[in-house]
Design a protein around this motif. Structure first.
Motif, PDB file in Angstrom:
ATOM      1  N   PRO A 258       7.283 -24.181  -2.308  1.00  0.00           N
ATOM      2  CA  PRO A 258       5.857 -23.834  -2.482  1.00  0.00           C
ATOM      3  C   PRO A 258       5.480 -22.703  -1.524  1.00  0.00           C
ATOM      4  O   PRO A 258       5.883 -22.717  -0.349  1.00  0.00           O
ATOM      5  CB  PRO A 258       5.124 -25.122  -2.091  1.00  0.00           C
ATOM      6  CG  PRO A 258       6.152 -26.205  -2.159  1.00  0.00           C
ATOM      7  CD  PRO A 258       7.472 -25.568  -1.868  1.00  0.00           C
ATOM      8  N   HIS A 259       4.706 -21.727  -2.031  1.00  0.00           N
ATOM      9  CA  HIS A 259       4.345 -20.586  -1.189  1.00  0.00           C
ATOM     10  C   HIS A 259       3.068 -19.953  -1.727  1.00  0.00           C
ATOM     11  O   HIS A 259       2.695 -20.177  -2.890  1.00  0.00           O
ATOM     12  CB  HIS A 259       5.496 -19.565  -1.172  1.00  0.00           C
ATOM     13  CG  HIS A 259       5.310 -18.464  -0.171  1.00  0.00           C
ATOM     14  ND1 HIS A 259       4.982 -18.707   1.136  1.00  0.00           N
ATOM     15  CD2 HIS A 259       5.394 -17.111  -0.295  1.00  0.00           C
ATOM     16  CE1 HIS A 259       4.879 -17.547   1.784  1.00  0.00           C
ATOM     17  NE2 HIS A 259       5.122 -16.559   0.926  1.00  0.00           N
ATOM     18  N   SER A 260       2.435 -19.150  -0.897  1.00  0.00           N
ATOM     19  CA  SER A 260       1.179 -18.497  -1.287  1.00  0.00           C
ATOM     20  C   SER A 260       1.405 -17.395  -2.319  1.00  0.00           C
ATOM     21  O   SER A 260       0.443 -16.910  -2.921  1.00  0.00           O
ATOM     22  CB  SER A 260       0.502 -17.910  -0.047  1.00  0.00           C
ATOM     23  OG  SER A 260       1.407 -17.008   0.591  1.00  0.00           O
ATOM     24  N   HIS A 261       2.658 -16.987  -2.491  1.00  0.00           N
ATOM     25  CA  HIS A 261       2.998 -15.950  -3.448  1.00  0.00           C
ATOM     26  C   HIS A 261       4.241 -16.366  -4.237  1.00  0.00           C
ATOM     27  O   HIS A 261       4.959 -17.301  -3.858  1.00  0.00           O
ATOM     28  CB  HIS A 261       3.298 -14.620  -2.742  1.00  0.00           C
ATOM     29  CG  HIS A 261       2.107 -14.011  -2.082  1.00  0.00           C
ATOM     30  ND1 HIS A 261       1.605 -14.459  -0.871  1.00  0.00           N
ATOM     31  CD2 HIS A 261       1.305 -12.982  -2.481  1.00  0.00           C
ATOM     32  CE1 HIS A 261       0.551 -13.743  -0.544  1.00  0.00           C
ATOM     33  NE2 HIS A 261       0.338 -12.832  -1.508  1.00  0.00           N
ATOM     34  N   GLY A 262       4.490 -15.626  -5.285  1.00  0.00           N
ATOM     35  CA  GLY A 262       5.780 -15.722  -5.965  1.00  0.00           C
ATOM     36  C   GLY A 262       6.630 -14.522  -5.600  1.00  0.00           C
ATOM     37  O   GLY A 262       6.244 -13.719  -4.726  1.00  0.00           O
ATOM     38  N   LEU A 263       7.798 -14.397  -6.215  1.00  0.00           N
ATOM     39  CA  LEU A 263       8.646 -13.213  -6.033  1.00  0.00           C
ATOM     40  C   LEU A 263       8.809 -12.527  -7.380  1.00  0.00           C
ATOM     41  O   LEU A 263       9.030 -13.188  -8.410  1.00  0.00           O
ATOM     42  CB  LEU A 263      10.021 -13.605  -5.468  1.00  0.00           C
ATOM     43  CG  LEU A 263      10.055 -13.955  -3.983  1.00  0.00           C
ATOM     44  CD1 LEU A 263      11.406 -14.535  -3.611  1.00  0.00           C
ATOM     45  CD2 LEU A 263       9.740 -12.722  -3.122  1.00  0.00           C
TER      46      LEU A 263
END
Ligand code: MG
Length: 390
Positions: A258-263
């Motif tokens: 889980p993260h504030s952004h994707g790649l």
């Protein structure tokens, strides 16, 4: 002629050899028999080497012994048991009337000239000499159901090796008498000498002088030889960068975090697996990930990068190679990698079908410097070491 060697290579055991009789299985890149013969052919005190082979093994034998020289006598065909094969080999030597004979199993390919020398030296004082090592394991007797019924006292117990040396006339006579009495199941020549009342001395064996019986024995023996001859070590690196984009998770080293952004990327944008795939492809000189999975190909849109890594592992396996270790370093300010490191190692180990201990994941920030420091994306470095058959 004074000393002859007899190499018994008539066994039919194909368990270790992948369908070949094990004495012709590849060991360090050559047939096991070739390796077993060499120290006898090279020994200055041994004047002739006689082999006993299987009835169907002529072509395999010819390939294994090409160019061996005149010291190697033409082979004779073995019998139904090891004992019969040894006797037939001795009969073939009888016309030469050697004073001493050393009888060796082709399944012991690591015999050394030193060990051969010890047997010959002991034969100057005793009618028989056998290399042996003390039994180190505790010995158990079990019933047919697999339960222990007794512990065997191991004091004075020895494991007999080959070559076993004898005065030629005496061991030939012992063999002829046993055969005439209808006995055919003795598994070593010393047992026949003992039966004939000959004194047989023990000389120091060697832990290297192992007998190759199973496929696992053969694999271990090949491993033993690996650094010097049969294998070469390949090392390569890989590097990858992906930009952050809107999203709520990233894939890294086969794990969703889980993260504030994707790649951003054509596939799942797992920079860790991409760098590692490139390192493995680099180690075998098979280009890079883009050659095999072009971003222009719609098949790989959104594809899990485990496919790419598994493909590289398959390419290594197809060459008979194996992965020694891999190491990935992730460069990012966020997300935090440490909580996911164990899962990443496990995921990559599973994709590559190697032990997690061979897989390493490290992480670092770039101290706020550069694109990764500005949190515009993240980068991954990888290295891989691979063994390939030479
Ligand atoms: Mg990439």
């Amino acid at each position: 002629m004074s000393i002859a060697a007899l190499i018994v290579a008539a066994g039919r055991g194909v368990r270790a050899g992948g369908g070949l009789p094990k004495q012709y299985a590849a060991l360090g890149g050559e047939p096991m028999l070739a390796r077993a013969l060499r120290p006898f052919l090279a020994h200055p005190l041994i004047a002739a080497v006689q082999t006993v082979i299987g009835a169907d093994d002529g072509p395999l034998y010819a390939a294994a012994t090409a160019g061996s020289g005149a010291k190697l006598a033409p082979p004779v065909t073995g019998g139904a048991s090891r004992q019969d094969s040894a006797r037939l080999g001795l009969e073939a030597l009888a016309a030469r009337a050697p004073r001493l004979v050393l009888i060796h199993d082709a399944a012991r390919p690591f015999v050394s000239q030193d060990l051969i020398g010890r047997v010959i030296e002991a034969l100057e004082r005793h009618p028989g000499a056998v290399p042996a090592s003390p039994v180190a394991d505790t010995l158990k007797r079990a019933n047919p159901d697999g339960f222990i019924v007794a512990t065997i006292e191991r004091e004075n117990l020895w494991r007999a090796e080959t070559p076993q040396g004898f005065r030629f006339a005496a061991i030939l006579d012992a063999h002829r008498r046993a055969a005439a009495e209808g006995l055919h199941a003795f598994t070593d020549d010393a047992a026949l000498a003992e039966r004939a009342g000959l004194t047989v001395a023990l000389v120091a064996g060697s832990p290297r002088n192992v007998k190759i019986t199973t496929a696992e024995d053969l694999a271990m023996a090949n491993h033993l030889l690996a650094p010097s001859s049969a294998w070469e070590t390949r090392t390569a690196t890989g590097f990858d960068v992906h930009r952050f984009c809107p999203g709520d998770h990233v894939w890294l080293c086969g794990v969703s975090i889980p993260h504030s952004h994707g790649l951003l990327g054509h596939s799942d944008a797992d920079a860790g697996l991409h760098a590692l795939t490139d390192a493995l492809l680099g180690a075998i000189g098979e280009g890079d990930i883009g050659d095999h999975f072009p971003p222009s190909d719609p098949r790989w849109k959104g594809a899990p990068s485990s496919l790419f890594l598994a493909d590289a592992a398959r390419r290594i396996a197809a060459r008979g190679g194996r992965i020694v270790n891999v190491d990935v370093t992730l460069l990012c300010e966020a997300p935090k990698i440490a909580p996911h490191r164990a899962a990443m190692r496990a995921a990559m180990a599973e994709i590559l079908a190697i032990e997690p201990s061979r897989v390493s994941v490290k992480a670092t920030t770039t101290e706020g410097l550069g694109a990764t420091g500005r949190r515009e994306g993240l980068a991954a470095l990888a290295s891989a070491t691979v063994l390939l058959p030479s």
